[in-house]
Design a protein around this motif. Structure first.
Motif, PDB file in Angstrom:
ATOM      1  N   VAL A   1       6.226  10.002   1.855  1.00 40.69           N
ATOM      2  CA  VAL A   1       5.496   8.946   1.169  1.00 40.69           C
ATOM      3  C   VAL A   1       5.877   7.618   1.819  1.00 40.69           C
ATOM      4  O   VAL A   1       7.044   7.424   2.186  1.00 40.69           O
ATOM      5  CB  VAL A   1       5.845   8.915  -0.328  1.00 40.69           C
ATOM      6  CG1 VAL A   1       5.195   7.724  -1.016  1.00 40.69           C
ATOM      7  CG2 VAL A   1       5.400  10.200  -0.996  1.00 40.69           C
ATOM      8  N   TYR A   2       4.920   6.734   1.932  1.00 41.86           N
ATOM      9  CA  TYR A   2       5.140   5.449   2.582  1.00 41.86           C
ATOM     10  C   TYR A   2       4.838   4.314   1.609  1.00 41.86           C
ATOM     11  O   TYR A   2       4.032   4.437   0.697  1.00 41.86           O
ATOM     12  CB  TYR A   2       4.233   5.307   3.801  1.00 41.86           C
ATOM     13  CG  TYR A   2       4.402   6.397   4.822  1.00 41.86           C
ATOM     14  CD1 TYR A   2       3.520   7.475   4.858  1.00 41.86           C
ATOM     15  CD2 TYR A   2       5.432   6.365   5.749  1.00 41.86           C
ATOM     16  CE1 TYR A   2       3.664   8.492   5.783  1.00 41.86           C
ATOM     17  CE2 TYR A   2       5.593   7.376   6.679  1.00 41.86           C
ATOM     18  CZ  TYR A   2       4.698   8.442   6.690  1.00 41.86           C
ATOM     19  OH  TYR A   2       4.853   9.445   7.611  1.00 41.86           O
ATOM     20  N   LEU A   3       5.486   3.203   1.847  1.00 43.64           N
ATOM     21  CA  LEU A   3       5.144   1.959   1.167  1.00 43.64           C
ATOM     22  C   LEU A   3       5.031   0.885   2.233  1.00 43.64           C
ATOM     23  O   LEU A   3       6.035   0.428   2.765  1.00 43.64           O
ATOM     24  CB  LEU A   3       6.189   1.571   0.117  1.00 43.64           C
ATOM     25  CG  LEU A   3       5.824   0.360  -0.724  1.00 43.64           C
ATOM     26  CD1 LEU A   3       4.633   0.671  -1.628  1.00 43.64           C
ATOM     27  CD2 LEU A   3       7.017  -0.105  -1.580  1.00 43.64           C
ATOM     28  N   GLN A   4       3.811   0.537   2.560  1.00 44.06           N
ATOM     29  CA  GLN A   4       3.557  -0.533   3.521  1.00 44.06           C
ATOM     30  C   GLN A   4       3.562  -1.852   2.759  1.00 44.06           C
ATOM     31  O   GLN A   4       2.770  -2.038   1.835  1.00 44.06           O
ATOM     32  CB  GLN A   4       2.216  -0.330   4.212  1.00 44.06           C
ATOM     33  CG  GLN A   4       1.858  -1.430   5.191  1.00 44.06           C
ATOM     34  CD  GLN A   4       2.767  -1.458   6.404  1.00 44.06           C
ATOM     35  OE1 GLN A   4       3.010  -0.438   7.029  1.00 44.06           O
ATOM     36  NE2 GLN A   4       3.266  -2.637   6.734  1.00 44.06           N
TER      37      GLN A   4
ATOM     38  N   THR B   1       0.841  -1.188   0.000  1.00 42.15           N
ATOM     39  CA  THR B   1       0.000   0.000   0.000  1.00 42.15           C
ATOM     40  C   THR B   1       0.883   1.248   0.000  1.00 42.15           C
ATOM     41  O   THR B   1       1.736   1.408   0.888  1.00 42.15           O
ATOM     42  CB  THR B   1      -0.923   0.045   1.220  1.00 42.15           C
ATOM     43  OG1 THR B   1      -1.747  -1.128   1.249  1.00 42.15           O
ATOM     44  CG2 THR B   1      -1.823   1.276   1.167  1.00 42.15           C
ATOM     45  N   ILE B   2       0.667   2.100  -0.983  1.00 40.54           N
ATOM     46  CA  ILE B   2       1.387   3.368  -1.040  1.00 40.54           C
ATOM     47  C   ILE B   2       0.482   4.461  -0.481  1.00 40.54           C
ATOM     48  O   ILE B   2      -0.736   4.463  -0.705  1.00 40.54           O
ATOM     49  CB  ILE B   2       1.840   3.706  -2.480  1.00 40.54           C
ATOM     50  CG1 ILE B   2       2.748   4.939  -2.490  1.00 40.54           C
ATOM     51  CG2 ILE B   2       0.654   3.888  -3.409  1.00 40.54           C
ATOM     52  CD1 ILE B   2       3.395   5.198  -3.852  1.00 40.54           C
ATOM     53  N   SER B   3       1.073   5.375   0.256  1.00 37.63           N
ATOM     54  CA  SER B   3       0.300   6.485   0.815  1.00 37.63           C
ATOM     55  C   SER B   3       1.216   7.691   0.952  1.00 37.63           C
ATOM     56  O   SER B   3       2.440   7.571   0.870  1.00 37.63           O
ATOM     57  CB  SER B   3      -0.298   6.105   2.177  1.00 37.63           C
ATOM     58  OG  SER B   3       0.722   5.806   3.108  1.00 37.63           O
ATOM     59  N   ARG B   4       0.614   8.839   1.168  1.00 36.57           N
ATOM     60  CA  ARG B   4       1.415  10.054   1.337  1.00 36.57           C
ATOM     61  C   ARG B   4       0.814  10.909   2.442  1.00 36.57           C
ATOM     62  O   ARG B   4      -0.394  10.960   2.606  1.00 36.57           O
ATOM     63  CB  ARG B   4       1.512  10.850   0.028  1.00 36.57           C
ATOM     64  CG  ARG B   4       0.210  11.398  -0.510  1.00 36.57           C
ATOM     65  CD  ARG B   4       0.361  11.905  -1.948  1.00 36.57           C
ATOM     66  NE  ARG B   4       1.335  12.989  -2.071  1.00 36.57           N
ATOM     67  CZ  ARG B   4       1.864  13.374  -3.232  1.00 36.57           C
ATOM     68  NH1 ARG B   4       1.533  12.769  -4.348  1.00 36.57           N
ATOM     69  NH2 ARG B   4       2.712  14.384  -3.265  1.00 36.57           N
ATOM     70  N   ASP B   5       1.696  11.542   3.177  1.00 36.59           N
ATOM     71  CA  ASP B   5       1.303  12.485   4.213  1.00 36.59           C
ATOM     72  C   ASP B   5       1.912  13.824   3.815  1.00 36.59           C
ATOM     73  O   ASP B   5       3.094  14.070   4.060  1.00 36.59           O
ATOM     74  CB  ASP B   5       1.810  12.026   5.577  1.00 36.59           C
ATOM     75  CG  ASP B   5       1.324  12.914   6.720  1.00 36.59           C
ATOM     76  OD1 ASP B   5       1.026  14.094   6.478  1.00 36.59           O
ATOM     77  OD2 ASP B   5       1.268  12.434   7.861  1.00 36.59           O
ATOM     78  N   ASN B   6       1.111  14.660   3.177  1.00 34.74           N
ATOM     79  CA  ASN B   6       1.642  15.923   2.663  1.00 34.74           C
ATOM     80  C   ASN B   6       2.100  16.863   3.778  1.00 34.74           C
ATOM     81  O   ASN B   6       3.019  17.656   3.583  1.00 34.74           O
ATOM     82  CB  ASN B   6       0.613  16.608   1.779  1.00 34.74           C
ATOM     83  CG  ASN B   6       0.365  15.846   0.491  1.00 34.74           C
ATOM     84  OD1 ASN B   6       1.252  15.139   0.002  1.00 34.74           O
ATOM     85  ND2 ASN B   6      -0.831  15.975  -0.051  1.00 34.74           N
ATOM     86  N   ALA B   7       1.487  16.763   4.935  1.00 32.91           N
ATOM     87  CA  ALA B   7       1.897  17.606   6.057  1.00 32.91           C
ATOM     88  C   ALA B   7       3.305  17.262   6.527  1.00 32.91           C
ATOM     89  O   ALA B   7       4.036  18.126   7.025  1.00 32.91           O
ATOM     90  CB  ALA B   7       0.910  17.475   7.203  1.00 32.91           C
ATOM     91  N   LYS B   8       3.681  16.004   6.358  1.00 32.97           N
ATOM     92  CA  LYS B   8       5.008  15.548   6.777  1.00 32.97           C
ATOM     93  C   LYS B   8       5.967  15.418   5.602  1.00 32.97           C
ATOM     94  O   LYS B   8       7.107  14.980   5.782  1.00 32.97           O
ATOM     95  CB  LYS B   8       4.903  14.209   7.502  1.00 32.97           C
ATOM     96  CG  LYS B   8       4.129  14.275   8.806  1.00 32.97           C
ATOM     97  CD  LYS B   8       4.117  12.924   9.505  1.00 32.97           C
ATOM     98  CE  LYS B   8       3.387  13.000  10.841  1.00 32.97           C
ATOM     99  NZ  LYS B   8       3.366  11.680  11.531  1.00 32.97           N
ATOM    100  N   ASN B   9       5.485  15.758   4.395  1.00 30.84           N
ATOM    101  CA  ASN B   9       6.325  15.624   3.200  1.00 30.84           C
ATOM    102  C   ASN B   9       6.909  14.219   3.076  1.00 30.84           C
ATOM    103  O   ASN B   9       8.098  14.045   2.791  1.00 30.84           O
ATOM    104  CB  ASN B   9       7.457  16.655   3.212  1.00 30.84           C
ATOM    105  CG  ASN B   9       6.966  18.059   2.919  1.00 30.84           C
ATOM    106  OD1 ASN B   9       5.801  18.252   2.565  1.00 30.84           O
ATOM    107  ND2 ASN B   9       7.828  19.033   3.071  1.00 30.84           N
TER     108      ASN B   9
END
Length: 125
Positions: free
Chosen positions: A79-82, A69-77
Motif C-alpha cells: 500500500v502506498y501513500l503519495q 493519495t492512497i493506493s494499493r498494489d495487490n500483486a506486490k502486497n
C-alpha cells in the motif's frame, strides 16, 4: 496474520513530496484486508489519514484531501501513500494498519488489528 513494514519517510521542505510504502507479508493481502494510514505527532493522539478498501474505495481526512493519495498494489502486497504539497503540520510518525473486519469504522484506530512500526515524516518550514 499479516506483518506490515513501512518505509519512505524522511525530511522534506514545505511544499515537497514523499511516497510512503507499506509492505505486507503473511496474509492474503488483496482479498482480506482493508488498509489504512494513520499518523501521530508528539503529544497528540493517533489520527486517521487515509484508507483503502478491499475493492479500492478510498477515504481521506479533510486536511489531506487533494494532497495525499492512497493506493494499493495487490500483486506486490503493498500500500502506498503519495504525499504532496506537504506542510509542517503533516509532521508525524506515519503508521500503516490492516483490518480484516467486514463492518468497521475505518476512521478509528481501534478498528485495525495489525500495525506497522511507523516511519517518521518531518516537514521543515
Amino acid at each position: 496474520q499479516v506483518q506490515l513494514v513501512e518505509s519512505g519517510g524522511g525530511l522534506v521542505q514545505t511544499g515537497g513530496s514523499l511516497r510512503l510504502s507499506c509492505a505486507a507479508s503473511g496474509g492474503t493481502f488483496s482479498s482480506s484486508y482493508s488498509m489504512g494510514w494513520f499518523r501521530q505527532a508528539p503529544g497528540k493522539e493517533r489520527e486517521f489519514v487515509a484508507s483503502i478498501s478491499r475493492r479500492g474505495w478510498t477515504y481521506y481526512r479533510d486536511s489531506v484531501k487533494d494532497r495525499f493519495t492512497i493506493s494499493r498494489d495487490n500483486a506486490k502486497n503493498t500500500v502506498y501513500l503519495q504525499m504532496s504539497s506537504l506542510k509542517p503540520e503533516d509532521t508525524a510518525v506515519y503508521y500503516c494498519a490492516a483490518s480484516t473486519a467486514s463492518d468497521m469504522n475505518r476512521y478509528r484506530a481501534d478498528s485495525y488489528g495489525e500495525w506497522g512500526q511507523g516511519t517518521q515524516v518531518t516537514v521543515s518550514s
